[in-house]
Design an enzyme around this catalytic site. Structure first.
Site, mmCIF file in Angstrom:
data_model
loop_
_atom_site.group_PDB
_atom_site.id
_atom_site.type_symbol
_atom_site.label_atom_id
_atom_site.label_comp_id
_atom_site.label_asym_id
_atom_site.label_seq_id
_atom_site.Cartn_x
_atom_site.Cartn_y
_atom_site.Cartn_z
ATOM 1 N N ASP A 90 21.725 20.435 74.358
ATOM 2 C CA ASP A 90 22.264 19.354 75.432
ATOM 3 C C ASP A 90 22.267 17.966 74.670
ATOM 4 O OD1 ASP A 90 22.437 18.259 77.987
ATOM 5 O OD2 ASP A 90 20.374 18.296 78.766
ATOM 6 N N GLU A 148 33.939 15.689 69.057
ATOM 7 C CA GLU A 148 33.481 16.729 69.411
ATOM 8 C C GLU A 148 32.113 16.976 68.390
ATOM 9 O OE1 GLU A 148 36.618 19.385 68.552
ATOM 10 O OE2 GLU A 148 37.858 17.900 69.563
ATOM 11 N N ASP A 184 24.058 23.028 77.761
ATOM 12 C CA ASP A 184 24.171 22.312 79.065
ATOM 13 C C ASP A 184 24.542 20.829 78.616
ATOM 14 O OD1 ASP A 184 23.199 21.041 81.376
ATOM 15 O OD2 ASP A 184 21.075 21.288 81.209
ATOM 16 N N HIS A 191 17.111 18.984 76.201
ATOM 17 C CA HIS A 191 17.279 17.880 76.936
ATOM 18 C C HIS A 191 16.249 16.601 76.571
ATOM 19 C CE1 HIS A 191 17.854 14.700 80.159
ATOM 20 N NE2 HIS A 191 16.585 14.935 80.284
#
Lengths: 400, 873
Positions: B642, B682, B714, B848
């Site tokens: 994430d 990227e 994610d 995350h």
């Protein structure tokens, strides 16, 4: 697909009836002449000293004049009429209320209507106009139409104010590569003398006063040719009352009609109350920021003060509050009358107890103790789709 | 003012979210072609497509059919204006890319209990033989201008075509069939009276359900244009891709906000056919102008007015008063004001005040206000606007919420009253909306002319509820209620799966909180043993005050090599102090830490329950395992990725990478690392590096490499899927390839999307409710171009649950759809900070958490020695 330059050119040829003066090699205008024309028309309406609530623009074409007229104070109805149905149809979006019209609502209503029809046909829906504008229209009319126009406008519709603009042929000598007339569809172009003759006859016949002005100043040395566009402003003689015609006639086709959102101003007390609620909350936040800075420098000292004082003087620094209250005394009276806040002993500050702030503070970092963590588990909260996503607060019970 | 320096987390967040939001996409025409003042160009480089966190969500729309693009073509020409940076697209020019893995099995599973669900989609109905005729139009002599082409064709509206057709300049679409295959008509060019021949040639018959591909793409675009027309017929106001009903607007004046309820709609192709998808959305707008706000701030914070202003305004999306556009604010230019001049395209100069007077007849009152600067977006650059714009605050209003407002509990509560809707209300709103649409005379007339209808009913189809999972602890299986999916109570007093004893640790507390700390410590030592964890007495360090430096110094002085953990009790949640402590312990040293705000300990009744949670967290931070579900695959590495923006550096994001190293049919221990990258960049090589070290870590533990690798990614927007498929999957594969010929693990790459517009409801006798956790939807409303499914893994108590979408972009596992769904669901049980299911697989949530900690607090790579622990929990 054609290059955008080409497309533009062709589009211009098709729809252009406003900018022809810019195309010839001649004096350049800044702002462009058509803008000056619109500005001048607006100025004439503003400065005419009459109460103008309803305005009709014949030959509205791209609807750009109407777009400006909607900002005039007091205007409640705008009507655009053009013979070219497609042109009006395509340009109607210009007059659609835009987002900000919904946020900064008008205080008075406004209805904008667009019709397809001819200037020499009577339509009862235009019967009560206060002002009528004919911007760069007459030179596009055939002889017979032009001949019928004065009677229609000045006899049947009889507005208090009529504004007519048309090219000044005297000026054409300054366009070096201009052959013939300024636009392919012009049926004639008039010198100042010709135009004024036409206007004077009308004014005398229908009992109007007329004066002349123009836009597009000639370059120094050529003052004798006059301004590029000539403007005639007709004001109806006051004695004459409008005789209402009782003709049932609706030949025009309604193409679009827009009602603008409006909202009368609330009572000043309501306004002030809302402003107060906002600014008290706003200043509390500041208190918090300052406290944090203080702590960062000196440490909290363990104890936190039990309440926040917001001096009335500070509130009066905001124009939106001082607009309604001249001094502390007035503001104090108002606050006491609302019974929403507590004042300190001297009556100089509002007291906000810390609990109220702390509650908000408590959730600052999504500190949910004990109760389930909705955000973690992905409750749908609408902010996710509102374009501004509520950050998923730190979902867990503790800062790690 | 130092404009380059970002102003802390507020700004980071604002940029990250707001720019990404759909508001951004509202640069649409319908507005006049005038361009706002254009100052000299700043240096701006064009960058490759970005795949990162939410920050670049806006990228969007690559290949995603944009409802309304067709309409745009129309409006543009209709307004008779030149192409000023808006993209014109012909109908049918965008098709949805195929994102299915090459060897995809059936995406429909069978496991679980069937149940009926209702979803926020409406079918588009037509007569059985309905089709749309496509004609090609030729002009002779040729006409270039689209506007003129349209005008000329329009001449034949009455005589030949009828009112209802769509023409994009080349292709003509209508439900009416012209008798002849080729029809010739003539129009007159007004400027020179030339006679123009128009040839109308029938080229195709487009039928619904003719299968995916071009026909569908065209139909969808046509439907979207019609739908948009219908929406504006019933008076909905367009903002970006959303339509709002200003008549239902609610003013929350005490906060100077206005909430507009509305809908986000799109007609797209789904496995169940072409349908209208419809979701409730709310637009929040400020009532006052940016200038008002700046005045207020200047009264409030006199000392650092510039700084305070920047904090609030930069990153916000503003809407201008004179047109329908929105712009992100990138900076405030304090040196310029409305009487400054700018250079126009023709080389002449003009002041801003004059410009607005001349162009919009707007008089600017305050000539001393600074100006707002908005850099062109990538889309603008594509469209030809490469220069930054300067905007006048007096003419701008802010959309969305300021961070300050966002963090104000009272405001949020007042807003939530209007925005949080129960499943029942939501469904009712949808049906009311469609009834209003179908009930409108103009709309039904138009639709009848086209031979189409919107169904009055939401789609109803069958879904499945996956079997309830078993949660295993050391010697107990936990039982819980299926609809709650939570086992906090069940786990109470039962030993965790594996635990680490805490013997050497520090407790740092200021003297004010000493008593609280003592009682909390007692509680902790009482609750820990039943959980299977022994907690010895810590070295308690009492410090004289709560200054950040005092804390840091105390920790530094007492930290020794054998300290397992540092617990810090702080007096409030000040971020700078928290950041400093975390930096000291996660970057400079490698010691897991636990920060607790003393207020949490104040309520006596809560202390035991708080400490139970702390104990579980401590155990996990030290490397223990709380519980597990069975992962039925051997030697499997599960990866979660994430991203989160870095609050300290504008334009930088942090990618969190977490890989399970348990291997043995479990997913309980992890290796983690991060990498930094620019928003416009990227994750290209950084994934390779991170994946490589994860494989090393796995090899180190098991003496072999994993046989299966399941990746859950994610933080990717819908529109970025093709780029992710192209770039990120390739990186994983290239690392594997470099490990030798005979290493051929099975790889699955799944993108997890939390922001989806689909909603599902389950009907009970008298109500609509959220479906139970474990409900999986894998047909009807899924995308025919993808291997996707929706899973509702979490349980919510308020509002409507948002399902999570899973897109399997690459797969060599050979696992059937059922297994994929069950595996994803199981992983949603494995997040140790919450004794229940969460909305994404745990590795994603860990990733995350890690990215969040690094992006918000550390801003540097954490110490390598922590990589095998869940220190970031």
């Amino acid at each position: 697909m054609a290059s955008s330059e080409q497309v533009k050119k062709q589009l211009e040829q098709l729809t252009q009836c406003t900018k022809e003066e810019e195309r010839y090699d001649g004096p350049k205008f800044s702002p462009p002449l058509y803008v000056q024309r619109y500005q001048q028309v607006c100025e004439e309406i503003k400065g005419c000293g009459l109460e103008i609530k309803q305005i009709a623009d014949f030959g509205c074409a791209e609807c750009k004049l109407l777009q400006r007229l909607k900002y005039l104070r007091g205007v409640q109805r705008l009507v655009g009429v053009d013979i070219d149905r497609n042109l009006v149809d395509w340009n109607q979006n210009r007059l659609k209320p835009i987002l900000s019209d919904f946020i900064h609502r008008r205080e008075t209503p406004l209805c904008v209507q667009l019709f397809c029809g001819s200037v020499v046909e009577y339509d009862q829906r235009l019967a009560n106009m206060d002002a009528i504008t004919l911007v760069e229209l007459i030179e596009h009319l055939h002889v017979e139409t032009l001949a019928a126009l004065p009677n229609m406008i000045f006899q049947q519709l009889q507005p208090s104010l009529v504004i007519v603009t048309t090219p000044n042929k005297d000026y054409n000598v300054l366009f070096k590569d201009l052959k013939g007339m300024r636009h392919w569809d012009h049926k004639f172009e008039w010198t100042r003398q010709e135009f004024q003759n036409w206007c004077n006859v009308i004014a005398a016949k229908f009992s109007y006063l007329v004066r002349y002005s123009g836009v597009g100043d000639p370059p120094p040395g050529s003052e004798s040719v006059g301004r590029c566009t000539q403007i005639a402003v007709f004001v109806k003689n006051k004695q004459q009352l409008r005789k209402s015609l009782m003709i049932e006639s609706r030949p025009y086709e309604l193409i679009a009609s827009f009602d603008y959102p409006y909202e009368p101003k609330p009572h000043w007390e309501t306004q002030l109350l809302l402003e107060m609620q906002y600014y008290v909350c706003f200043l509390c936040k500041q208190y918090e920021i300052e406290r944090q800075q203080l702590e960062a420098d000196e440490g909290s000292g363990g104890e936190v003060t039990a309440c926040v004082k917001i001096p009335l003087k500070k509130l009066l620094l905001f124009p939106k509050i001082s607009k309604h209250c001249r001094d502390v005394e007035e503001l104090r009276k108002f606050i006491l009358s609302t019974k929403q806040w507590v004042l300190d002993g001297k009556g100089c500050s509002i007291l906000i107890t810390l609990d109220t702030i702390q509650e908000s503070h408590f959730f600052d970092n999504g500190f949910h103790v004990g109760n389930g963590c909705e955000e973690n588990t992905g409750t749908d909260d609408a902010f996710l789709t509102s374009g501004n996503n509520l950050p998923l607060p730190e979902e867990e019970e503790l800062w790690t | 003012m130092d404009s380059g320096a970002p102003s802390g987390r507020a700004r980071g967040r604002a940029r990250g979210r707001q720019r990404g939001g759909p508001v951004e996409q509202s640069r649409r025409p319908g507005a006049p072609a005038e361009v706002a003042p254009v100052p000299p160009p700043p240096t701006q480089q064009q960058e490759p497509p970005a795949v990162s966190g939410r920050a670049s969500h806006r990228g969007g729309a690559r290949g995603e059919p944009r409802p309304g693009d067709g309409a745009l073509v129309e409006q543009m020409a209709a307004a008779g204006i030149g192409d000023q940076g808006s993209r014109r697209r012909a109908i049918g020019s965008s098709t949805e890319p195929n994102l299915r893995p090459s060897n995809m099995p059936s995406k429909v599973g069978t496991m679980g209990t069937p149940c009926q669900v209702i979803s926020n989609f409406f079918k588009i109905e037509s007569n059985p033989n309905w089709c749309l005729y496509q004609y090609h139009i030729d002009y002779s002599p040729n006409i270039e201008s689209i506007g003129m082409r349209k005008a000329m064709l329009g001449d034949h509206r009455q005589s030949l075509l009828g009112q209802n057709y769509l023409f994009d300049g080349m292709g003509l679409y209508m439900a009416k069939r012209l008798e002849q295959e080729e029809t010739e008509v003539y129009s007159k060019r007004k400027s020179d009276d030339a006679k123009i021949r128009i040839n109308i040639k029938r080229v195709a018959e487009l039928r619904i359900a003719s299968g995916a591909g071009e026909a569908d793409a065209k139909l969808i675009q046509v439907f979207n244009i019609l739908f948009r027309r219908a929406l504006s017929m019933i008076g909905m106001q367009q903002v970006g891709r959303h339509y709002f009903d200003q008549q239902q607007a609610v003013k929350v004046e005490r906060h100077k906000l206005e909430i507009w309820p509305g809908f986000q709609t799109a007609i797209r192709s789904f496995d169940g056919g072409i349908m209208l998808q419809c979701d409730v959305s709310h637009k929040i707008l400020r009532i006052d102008t940016v200038l008002d706000l700046m005045h207020d701030i200047s009264q409030r914070s006199r000392q650092d007015f510039h700084g305070a202003c920047s904090k609030v305004v930069i990153g916000a999306i503003v809407m201008t008063r004179y047109n329908n556009k929105t712009y992100p604010v990138d900076d405030i230019d304090w040196d310029q004001n409305p009487s400054s001049s700018f250079k126009k395209k023709d080389g002449t100069s003009m002041t801003f005040a004059d410009y607005y007077k001349a162009t919009y007849d707007i008089v600017i009152r305050d000539l001393k206000q600074p100006l707002l600067l908005s850099q062109p977006s990538k889309r603008d650059i594509k469209a030809g606007r490469t220069m930054a714009l300067l905007l006048v605050p007096e003419l701008c209003t802010m959309t969305g919420l300021m961070d300050e407002t966002r963090s104000n509990f009272q405001v949020m509560k007042d807003i939530a009253v209007h925005t949080r809707i129960s499943p029942m209300n939501r469904a009712e709103r949808f049906e009311k909306f469609i009834k209003r649409l179908n009930g409108d005379d103009k709309v039904s007339q138009m639709m009848a002319d086209w031979g189409l209808r919107f169904s009055n009913k939401l789609v109803n189809f069958s879904a499945r509820v996956l079997p309830k999972e078993t949660i295993m602890q050391k010697d107990a299986k936990l039982d819980f209620l299926p609809h709650e999916a939570e086992w906090a109570k069940a786990a109470r007093g039962k030993p965790m799966l594996s635990s680490v004893n805490l013997t050497r640790w520090l407790l740092v507390v200021s003297r004010y909180d000493k008593d609280l700390a003592t009682s909390a410590l007692n509680a902790l030592q009482r609750v820990a043993p039943p959980l299977g964890m022994q907690i010895k007495n810590p070295l308690v360090i009492e410090i004289p005050d709560d200054r950040t430096n005092t804390y840091l110094q105390a920790i530094r002085e007492n930290l020794s090599a054998d300290v397992q953990l540092v617990m810090v009790i702080v007096s409030n949640d000040r971020k700078d102090r928290y950041d400093a402590i975390k930096k000291l312990l996660c970057v400079d040293n490698a010691v897991p830490s636990q920060v607790i705000v003393s207020r949490t300990l104040k309520k006596q009744a809560m202390v035991m329950s708080v400490m139970t949670k702390v104990a579980v967290q401590l155990n996990c931070k030290l490397g223990g395992e709380a519980w597990s579900t069975a992962i039925p695959l051997d030697h499997t590495m599960i990866v979660g990725i994430d991203t989160y923006h870095d609050s300290a550096q504008k334009g930088r994001s942090v990618a969190g990478f977490v890989a399970s190293t348990s291997g043995q049919r479990r997913c309980t221990k992890y290796f983690s690392c991060v990498s930094f990258h620019h928003v416009h960049q990227e994750l290209l090589h950084s994934i390779e590096v991170m994946f490589n070290s994860a494989l090393n870590a796995y090899h180190g533990i098991h003496g072999q490499l994993p046989e299966r690798i399941m990746i859950y990614r994610d933080g990717v927007g819908e529109g970025q899927l093709p780029i992710v498929k192209e770039h990120e999957v390739a990186q994983f594969l290239s690392v594997i390839r470099r490990l030798g010929e005979d290493y051929r693990p099975k790889v699955t790459f799944t993108v997890v999307t939390k922001r989806v517009n689909a909603r599902f409801f389950q009907s009970t006798a008298r109500d609509l409710v959220n479906p139970n956790p474990g409900t999986v939807i894998d047909h009807e409303v899924t995308n025919p171009q993808r291997w996707d499914f929706y899973l509702i893994s979490q349980s919510v108590r308020q509002g409507t649950v948002t399902p999570t979408a899973y897109n399997i972009l690459y797969d060599t596992s050979g696992l059937p759809a059922d297994r994929m769904q069950v595996l994803a669901y199981r992983l949603c049980h494995m997040y140790y900070n919450w004794p229940g299911t969460i909305r994404v697989p745990a590795p994603c949530q860990y990733a995350h958490k890690l990215a969040f900690l690094v992006g918000q607090s550390l801003h540097k790579e954490p110490h390598l020695a922590l990589a095998d622990k869940l220190y970031f929990l």
